[in-house]
Design a protein around this motif. Structure first.
Motif, PDB file in Angstrom:
ATOM      1  N   GLY A 295       3.043 -32.878 -14.758  1.00 22.32           N
ATOM      2  CA  GLY A 295       2.615 -32.572 -13.405  1.00 22.32           C
ATOM      3  C   GLY A 295       3.693 -32.693 -12.361  1.00 22.32           C
ATOM      4  N   GLY A 296       4.948 -32.971 -12.756  1.00 25.36           N
ATOM      5  CA  GLY A 296       6.013 -33.248 -11.800  1.00 25.36           C
ATOM      6  C   GLY A 296       6.908 -32.062 -11.524  1.00 25.36           C
ATOM      7  N   GLU A 297       8.051 -32.355 -10.866  1.00 25.02           N
ATOM      8  CA  GLU A 297       8.955 -31.311 -10.406  1.00 25.02           C
ATOM      9  C   GLU A 297      10.182 -31.132 -11.289  1.00 25.02           C
ATOM     10  N   ARG A 298      10.321 -31.937 -12.349  1.00 22.97           N
ATOM     11  CA  ARG A 298      11.503 -31.841 -13.219  1.00 22.97           C
ATOM     12  C   ARG A 298      11.295 -30.692 -14.210  1.00 22.97           C
ATOM     13  N   ASN A 299      11.369 -29.487 -13.688  1.00 22.78           N
ATOM     14  CA  ASN A 299      11.056 -28.285 -14.461  1.00 22.78           C
ATOM     15  C   ASN A 299      12.224 -27.309 -14.314  1.00 22.78           C
ATOM     16  N   TRP A 300      12.904 -26.982 -15.433  1.00 21.74           N
ATOM     17  CA  TRP A 300      14.132 -26.210 -15.356  1.00 21.74           C
ATOM     18  C   TRP A 300      14.097 -25.030 -16.320  1.00 21.74           C
ATOM     19  N   ASP A 301      14.920 -24.050 -16.021  1.00 22.00           N
ATOM     20  CA  ASP A 301      15.065 -22.876 -16.875  1.00 22.00           C
ATOM     21  C   ASP A 301      16.216 -23.129 -17.840  1.00 22.00           C
ATOM     22  N   TYR A 302      15.916 -23.166 -19.140  1.00 21.96           N
ATOM     23  CA  TYR A 302      16.922 -23.488 -20.154  1.00 21.96           C
ATOM     24  C   TYR A 302      17.304 -22.282 -21.010  1.00 21.96           C
ATOM     25  N   ARG A 303      17.032 -21.070 -20.554  1.00 21.00           N
ATOM     26  CA  ARG A 303      17.280 -19.877 -21.374  1.00 21.00           C
ATOM     27  C   ARG A 303      18.720 -19.368 -21.231  1.00 21.00           C
ATOM     28  N   TYR A 304      19.644 -20.301 -21.118  1.00 20.06           N
ATOM     29  CA  TYR A 304      21.051 -19.989 -20.949  1.00 20.06           C
ATOM     30  C   TYR A 304      21.864 -20.829 -21.918  1.00 20.06           C
ATOM     31  N   THR A 305      23.171 -20.644 -21.893  1.00 17.62           N
ATOM     32  CA  THR A 305      24.024 -21.376 -22.830  1.00 17.62           C
ATOM     33  C   THR A 305      24.949 -22.310 -22.074  1.00 17.62           C
ATOM     34  N   TRP A 306      24.976 -23.570 -22.509  1.00 16.86           N
ATOM     35  CA  TRP A 306      25.821 -24.611 -21.925  1.00 16.86           C
ATOM     36  C   TRP A 306      27.085 -24.762 -22.782  1.00 16.86           C
ATOM     37  N   VAL A 307      28.241 -24.834 -22.143  1.00 12.31           N
ATOM     38  CA  VAL A 307      29.490 -24.959 -22.883  1.00 12.31           C
ATOM     39  C   VAL A 307      29.507 -26.237 -23.707  1.00 12.31           C
ATOM     40  N   ARG A 308      28.958 -27.337 -23.173  1.00  8.96           N
ATOM     41  CA  ARG A 308      29.017 -28.588 -23.933  1.00  8.96           C
ATOM     42  C   ARG A 308      28.268 -28.480 -25.259  1.00  8.96           C
ATOM     43  N   ASP A 309      27.290 -27.580 -25.323  1.00 11.54           N
ATOM     44  CA  ASP A 309      26.589 -27.402 -26.597  1.00 11.54           C
ATOM     45  C   ASP A 309      27.531 -26.916 -27.697  1.00 11.54           C
ATOM     46  N   SER A 310      28.647 -26.270 -27.290  1.00  7.00           N
ATOM     47  CA  SER A 310      29.571 -25.752 -28.296  1.00  7.00           C
ATOM     48  C   SER A 310      30.091 -26.857 -29.190  1.00  7.00           C
ATOM     49  N   THR A 311      30.428 -28.001 -28.601  1.00  4.47           N
ATOM     50  CA  THR A 311      30.943 -29.110 -29.407  1.00  4.47           C
ATOM     51  C   THR A 311      29.923 -29.527 -30.449  1.00  4.47           C
ATOM     52  N   PHE A 312      28.705 -29.782 -30.005  1.00  5.00           N
ATOM     53  CA  PHE A 312      27.686 -30.279 -30.915  1.00  5.00           C
ATOM     54  C   PHE A 312      27.233 -29.199 -31.882  1.00  5.00           C
ATOM     55  N   ALA A 313      27.238 -27.940 -31.420  1.00  4.19           N
ATOM     56  CA  ALA A 313      26.890 -26.839 -32.324  1.00  4.19           C
ATOM     57  C   ALA A 313      27.900 -26.742 -33.459  1.00  4.19           C
ATOM     58  N   LEU A 314      29.166 -26.823 -33.124  1.00  7.37           N
ATOM     59  CA  LEU A 314      30.190 -26.698 -34.153  1.00  7.37           C
ATOM     60  C   LEU A 314      30.176 -27.894 -35.095  1.00  7.37           C
ATOM     61  N   PRO A 370       7.586 -26.926  -9.209  1.00  7.39           N
ATOM     62  CA  PRO A 370       7.663 -25.463  -9.208  1.00  7.39           C
ATOM     63  C   PRO A 370       7.977 -24.889 -10.583  1.00  7.39           C
ATOM     64  N   VAL A 371       7.693 -23.578 -10.714  1.00  6.36           N
ATOM     65  CA  VAL A 371       8.137 -22.814 -11.874  1.00  6.36           C
ATOM     66  C   VAL A 371       9.435 -22.122 -11.469  1.00  6.36           C
ATOM     67  N   ARG A 372      10.500 -22.425 -12.193  1.00  7.88           N
ATOM     68  CA  ARG A 372      11.824 -21.928 -11.812  1.00  7.88           C
ATOM     69  C   ARG A 372      12.345 -20.911 -12.830  1.00  7.88           C
ATOM     70  N   ILE A 373      13.113 -19.939 -12.338  1.00  2.91           N
ATOM     71  CA  ILE A 373      13.961 -19.102 -13.185  1.00  2.91           C
ATOM     72  C   ILE A 373      15.356 -19.146 -12.590  1.00  2.91           C
ATOM     73  N   GLY A 374      16.355 -19.024 -13.469  1.00  2.43           N
ATOM     74  CA  GLY A 374      17.725 -19.265 -13.031  1.00  2.43           C
ATOM     75  C   GLY A 374      17.988 -20.762 -13.017  1.00  2.43           C
ATOM     76  N   ASN A 375      19.247 -21.136 -12.782  1.00  8.08           N
ATOM     77  CA  ASN A 375      19.578 -22.555 -12.805  1.00  8.08           C
ATOM     78  C   ASN A 375      20.760 -22.819 -11.884  1.00  8.08           C
ATOM     79  N   ALA A 376      20.479 -23.555 -10.798  1.00  8.82           N
ATOM     80  CA  ALA A 376      21.500 -23.841  -9.790  1.00  8.82           C
ATOM     81  C   ALA A 376      22.597 -24.751 -10.308  1.00  8.82           C
ATOM     82  N   ALA A 377      22.367 -25.409 -11.442  1.00  8.45           N
ATOM     83  CA  ALA A 377      23.405 -26.283 -12.008  1.00  8.45           C
ATOM     84  C   ALA A 377      24.650 -25.497 -12.400  1.00  8.45           C
ATOM     85  N   VAL A 378      24.537 -24.159 -12.491  1.00  9.01           N
ATOM     86  CA  VAL A 378      25.685 -23.349 -12.865  1.00  9.01           C
ATOM     87  C   VAL A 378      26.851 -23.573 -11.907  1.00  9.01           C
TER      88      VAL A 378
END
Length: 643
Positions: A295-314, A370-378
């Protein structure tokens, strides 16, 4: 086990379950063709689907608003399936239904083309040929195995994140095919084909058909240029080739002969489903705005790729012998870093701008807005990005014993960026939206950038760069050990505080200090004992960290798996195994994980399924398996006697 809209992981009943029309997050099944994906509720309804790409506007959004369309295949009037499972070694979901009069089995798959080599794709991101091709079709086959069952199919697309209802028209001969018409520019054209008789009721394509023992049917929703199946024989051939694709792919990995083999394979299949084949990118999750706080506001769009994931992916993919996927993801990271300054995240085809907006038309999962699309953390400044990039380069080069020549200018620029800016504050690995700070883990990853950079420079014979970067790495190392450790000898979240942060579990994992260093042991045990809730790990204490948000989040599943790996590193294997087994018991009924867990109820929170969690699971289980093998070898080693 019976699964309904109020059952949690492993069928546990959740607080308040039954009062909400939204199924628990953990009860969804995930399908993918490595370009698009969908999530299917236990009711047999597709409740989230974005086509033609993982990050496209949705065509079904029921997961975020019960009035925002869906695609349901189930017996008429039956709410709960008897059982659900993935066919072994695949991303094909099988649902078994029992009614008062008969039994029905539904198999769902996003169709993959035959296992063959395709032409290299044109465009900026030119990579080696892939060996599969998506057919852009969600195929649902139905078989009545006993008695008689009334089949019900309802397909109601709502385009643009619930903004525009589709309009169906018949196409082709008979009543077995309909197509969407009159949509806005950019809306995909959807085809629905079946070997049953279709009807149209307002914006809904409908099938009501009695099926008796031995009868079969198919329903295919397609959105590409390839023709959809129009007969049962075509449908079964496409389902078979999809099964073969997944099983041939998983057979290419190197999975240990261990009781956890199935869990490792399920996580690997999930990661493969989260890749975007045309570019090699890996999406963090297929969903947006599933709440970290109910029921809170910690709702983010995760349909993108984070560079840090590359380390853990590899780390994870190379460990399992899945070199092609690791190389594809590495190629994506290499390409996006080739021309401009490195961002922390990108769109799945390398897009640099991901404007964050709020969708007013969707009510949110169980009312969470809110329901968000996009991600300002970019646009955030996160200094760890250079370290994750360089660790990826180093791992890739070490596996090949060479560094490709075109990579050197990219590497040089990133290491120099880390050297120039490591002493500045940033927003940290957790992307807090408060004031920038001197986060210890950010300095740690800058050290990784300089350390890996110097090693790569030596591999190339660039002695001057190697000496220069080694000197700066030593400076960062000394600074962290002087300012990032408290009086107890524990690494802290940021300089000048005594706060704990789960990202410091990476200290032994990135080889900043040896595992037998007292500070490493003190940090791992402090996090295990003090930064946990009912034994599962928090990222940080929200009351101690200004993250710019309200509400309390759950425990962060990735960090709990990091703790498993870190406990193994310091020799606490028994404790690590107990935590690992507990985490495995908290998987969803289909073996998937959301971003976070409520440690009391086992409720999954946040976007689902999350790549970061499945990467950390693979690394943790491999840590444990190797520790077991080492201990077993030591136990049975022959004793040496003086003669």
């Amino acid at each position: 086990m019976r699964i309904d809209a109020g059952s949690g992981p492993q069928g546990r009943r959740l607080p308040g379950a039954g009062t909400s029309p939204f199924p628990p997050i953990a009860d969804y099944g995930f399908l993918s063709d490595c370009e698009a994906n969908c999530l299917i509720a236990p009711s047999g309804q597709v409740e989230w689907m974005c086509v033609p790409r993982h990050d496209s506007p949705s065509v079904f959004s029921t997961m975020l608003d019960r009035a925002a369309g869906g695609f349901k295949v189930a017996p008429y009037g039956v709410r709960e399936p008897t059982a659900r499972r993935y066919l072994p070694g695949s991303l094909i979901l099988e649902t078994t239904w029992q009614t008062r009069t008969g039994w029905l089995i539904v198999r769902d798959a996003m169709v993959m083309g035959p296992w063959h080599h395709t032409e290299e794709r044109a465009g900026r991101y030119r990579r080696p040929p892939t060996n599969y091709e998506a057919e852009h079709c969600l195929l649902r086959t139905v078989r009545c195995v006993s008695g008689a069952v009334e089949l019900s199919v309802l397909c109601e697309p709502v385009f643009g994140y619930g903004r525009r209802r589709a309009r169906w028209e018949f196409s082709g001969p008979g009543y077995g095919e309909v197509v969407t018409v009159g949509g806005d520019e950019g809306d995909p054209m959807l085809h629905l084909t079946t070997d049953r008789r279709l009807g149209i009721e307002d914006s809904i394509a409908v099938i009501r058909s009695r099926m008796t023992e031995g009868e079969q049917a198919f329903i295919a929703l397609s959105w590409g240029s390839l023709p959809p199946p129009r007969t049962w024989e075509e449908a079964t051939r496409k389902q078979w080739q999809t099964t073969e694709f997944w099983r041939q792919w998983i057979t290419g990995g190197e999975f240990p002969d261990h009781p956890w083999r199935e869990e490792l394979q399920r996580s690997a299949l999930t990661l493969k489903g989260l890749t975007y084949a045309p570019s090699g990118a890996l999406v963090a999750a297929p969903t947006t705005s599933l709440p970290e706080t109910p029921g809170g506001e910690r709702n983010w769009d995760y349909r993108y790729t984070w560079v840090r994931d590359s380390t853990f992916a590899l780390w994870a993919l190379y460990t399992l012998g899945l070199d092609r996927e690791a190389d594809d993801f590495f190629a994506f990271i290499r390409d996006v870093a080739a021309e401009d300054d490195l961002q922390i995240m990108y769109g799945i085809d390398g897009e640099r701008d991901l404007p964050e907006t709020t969708l007013e038309g969707l009510g949110g999962y169980d009312g969470a807005r809110p329901v968000r699309i996009g991600n300002a953390a970019v646009h955030q400044r996160q200094l760890d990005v250079w370290g994750t990039m360089l660790d990826s380069v180093y791992l890739h080069a070490k596996s090949r014993d060479q560094l490709p020549e075109p990579l050197w200018p990219v590497l040089l620029r990133q290491v120099e960026q880390a050297a120039a800016h490591w002493g500045e504050p940033d927003h940290g690995i957790w992307e807090v939206r408060g004031e920038p700070k001197h986060f210890t883990s950010s300095k740690l990853m800058c050290w990784v950038a300089l350390d890996r950079g110097s090693r790569l420079a030596r591999l190339r014979g660039q002695a001057d760069y190697a000496r220069k970067w080694e000197t700066i790495a030593e400076e960062i190392h000394e600074d962290i050990c002087r300012n990032g450790v408290d009086d107890r000898g524990v690494f802290v979240q940021s300089y000048g505080t005594t706060n704990l942060d789960a990202s410091l579990l990476l200290v032994p994992l990135v080889r900043f200090l040896p595992a037998n260093d007292p500070r490493v042991r003190a940090t791992v045990l402090a996090i295990a004992d003090e930064l946990t809730r009912d034994g599962l790990v928090l990222r940080y204490r929200p009351e101690q960290t200004d993250d710019g948000l309200t509400g309390v989040e759950g425990t962060f599943t990735t960090c709990s798996f990091w703790l498993v790996s870190a406990l193994v590193e310091i020799g606490e294997v028994v404790r690590a195994k107990a935590l690992g087994e507990r985490l495995l018991s908290l998987a969803s009924p289909l073996g998937l994980y959301a971003e976070e867990l409520d440690p009391v109820s086992g409720r999954h929170l946040g976007n689902f399924p999350q790549a970061f969690t499945h990467l950390a699971l693979i690394n943790a289980l491999v840590h444990l398996i190797r520790a077991e093998e080492t201990n077993r070898a030591a136990q049975f080693a022959p004793a040496h006697r003086n003669t």
